[in-house]
Design an enzyme around this catalytic site. Sequence first.
Site: not given
Length: 254
Positions: A104, A205, A235
């Site tokens: 991320s 996501d 995610h």
Amino acid sequence: MQSEHRTLDVGAGADTRSIAILARPGAAPGVVFLGGFMSDMRGSKAEALDEWAAEKGRALTRFDYSGHGASGGDFADGTITRWLEEARAVLDTTEGPQILVGSSMGGWIALLLALELAGTEPGRVAGLVLLAPAVDMTRDLILARMTPAERQEMETTGALKQPSAYSDQPYLITKELIDDGEAHLIGHRPVALGAPVHIIQGVLDDEVPYQVAIDLVTQLAQDDVVLTLIKDAGHRLSRPEDLKKLIQAVEAIA
């Protein structure tokens, strides 16, 4: 061999913060794990990498950004500049080529680190594995989603709290974080890292749309890039089947 707990002071004077590191000795290329926003180095992806490193005798270094996990510092002081500086300092404690695994926000920081090193230390980054990389997140994934009222609150008070789908603690978004992010935007320009890249992205996501990963592939036109889209993944990418793909991607580069 067991992982070694270390601390590393980064910054100077009143800006010094103590960064917590877990370092497993082993063979090169080593792996450096860069976690996400409000996550820590003991999450499922980092633990899966550590199990693999222990089994294969591979070096692994993981750490917590300031204001995260076991590290010192206040989360409210966090910016991309500060966290990038900490990532570089941790990388400097390792020797030889390293595979950067960024999750991320850590994917964005890994890209920034690899870009910096491509010009100064070619070969230092052996490759990158990016999990739902939140490229330019301060502008494209946070600020762009704020309502006018939320923007006004952040401008007026200097910060905004937003609910998190992954924690009881709300996300704290500071104006300083958003403003600082402008200095680190990769944008839509071509990017050359001089290292292979494997991006793993969930199609479901909600935090980082999969189009971000597709756009990044086109930007990395000079590098060897593999994109794995997982149709039923969100995610977190922390299910056993997702972690298996992560390990396979790291092994392919190693």
